[in-house]
Enzyme design. Structure first.
Site, PDB file in Angstrom:
ATOM      1  N   LYS A 158       0.923  -1.252  -0.002  1.00 52.36           N
ATOM      2  CA  LYS A 158      -0.142   0.204  -0.128  1.00 52.36           C
ATOM      3  C   LYS A 158       0.909   1.073  -0.122  1.00 52.36           C
ATOM      4  O   LYS A 158       2.132   1.081   0.272  1.00 52.36           O
ATOM      5  CB  LYS A 158      -0.792  -0.072   1.318  1.00 52.36           C
ATOM      6  CG  LYS A 158      -0.159   0.004   2.534  1.00 52.36           C
ATOM      7  CD  LYS A 158       0.203   1.444   3.053  1.00 52.36           C
ATOM      8  CE  LYS A 158       0.822   1.552   4.215  1.00 52.36           C
ATOM      9  NZ  LYS A 158       1.533   2.803   4.611  1.00 52.36           N
ATOM     10  N   ASP A 210      -1.882  -1.590  10.221  1.00 48.91           N
ATOM     11  CA  ASP A 210      -2.336  -1.711   9.213  1.00 48.91           C
ATOM     12  C   ASP A 210      -3.095  -3.026   8.306  1.00 48.91           C
ATOM     13  O   ASP A 210      -3.517  -2.939   7.316  1.00 48.91           O
ATOM     14  CB  ASP A 210      -0.818  -1.711   8.029  1.00 48.91           C
ATOM     15  CG  ASP A 210      -0.604  -0.211   8.148  1.00 48.91           C
ATOM     16  OD1 ASP A 210      -1.109   0.743   8.411  1.00 48.91           O
ATOM     17  OD2 ASP A 210       0.819   0.057   7.940  1.00 48.91           O
TER      18      ASP A 210
END
EC number: 2.7.1.148
Length: 280
Positions: free
Chosen positions: A8, A133
């Site tokens: 990401k 995350d």
């Protein structure tokens, strides 16, 4: 079972407060990119066996994949084991959620194999205890993430945009960056609403011009090379460049593949880990 665990980037990262337990409260836009680890997951009779193509990656309890399997098994009474071969492509300690993405991918597979009826919200809650995350990595795409990262809201897709990503030779400790951050000294915060509107409009230029990461205040100050990399990417025609997460990876968006390719080729002569890819 062979699965992909995607990296990401942060299109924005804002720190808006701090909890009593020391965790920082965040407001950020996360985006999946087409850079991924491969995990080959095989059920075995018992135990947790992890192998990795990179010798510097720990394959014991320090690995988030190990933690994910152990946590899932203990929570849901799974007695059988699992063997996992990791082909690591995502740079480590890079602000790209490589470890969290691997853990998220494993949790989803464990659910599919052992408890397919388990609701995703319960799996996400489990993932939060592994890393901030992990919940986002379970969902992926383009999303607004709040709290410590566990509150994930999908927004309009921002896929198929070209970017060049540079990871310098050193890594960065997320914990150390947050420890060094003085919230009172953050002068300019990201305008998340404007960024979301830019994403909704599909304008790569507007998104690029409104990206901001307040953790740059810490990491760029400690590592001046990162500012140099940002400037180099802009000089090659990037619409905007930003540090992802706590760093040190820097990415930049391009509206032209030829410009991106020239940038990639030149940066590759200076830095070992350089990628040309797209948002997904």
């Amino acid at each position: 079972m062979l699965i992909k665990a995607y990296a990401k980037i942060n299109l924005s990262l804002d720190v808006i407060g701090k909890r009593e337990d020391g965790y920082h409260l965040l407001k950020m836009i996360m985006q999946t990119i087409d850079l991924y680890d491969l995990l080959n997951i095989t059920p075995i009779e018992k135990g947790i066996e992890i192998k990795c193509n990179k010798s510097y990656i720990p394959c014991d309890k320090r690995n988030l994949v190990y933690k994910a399997v152990e946590l899932f098994a203990s929570n849901y009474g799974i007695k059988s084991g699992v063997s996992i071969d990791i082909i690591k492509n995502i740079p480590v300690a890079a602000g790209l959620a490589g470890g969290s993405s691997d853990a998220a991918a494993v949790l989803k597979v464990m659910r599919d194999i052992y408890i397919p009826e388990l609701e995703y919200k319960d799996l996400i809650k489990l993932g939060t205890s592994i890393g901030a995350d992990v919940p986002y990595c379970m969902i992926g795409g383009t999303a607004l993430c709040q709290g410590i990262g566990e509150k994930v809201t999908s927004i309009s897709s921002f896929k198929n945009h070209i970017l060049v990503l540079v990871k310098p030779f050193f890594g960065v400790s997320t914990a150390e960056v947050y420890k060094s951050l003085d919230i009172s000294k953050i002068k300019i915060h990201p305008n998340t609403d404007i960024l979301i509107n830019a994403i909704n409009s599909g304008s790569l230029l507007k998104v690029s011009k409104n990206m901001k990461n307040v953790l740059e205040n810490v990491t760029l100050k400690k590592h001046p090379l990162l500012r140099k990399i940002k400037n180099e990417l802009i000089d090659f025609g990037a619409l905007g460049a930003l540090m992802s997460g706590s760093g040190p990876s820097i990415f930049a968006f391009f509206d032209d593949m030829l410009k991106a390719q020239i940038c990639y080729d030149k940066m590759k002569t200076k830095y070992k880990e350089v990628f040309i890819t797209r948002t997904v």
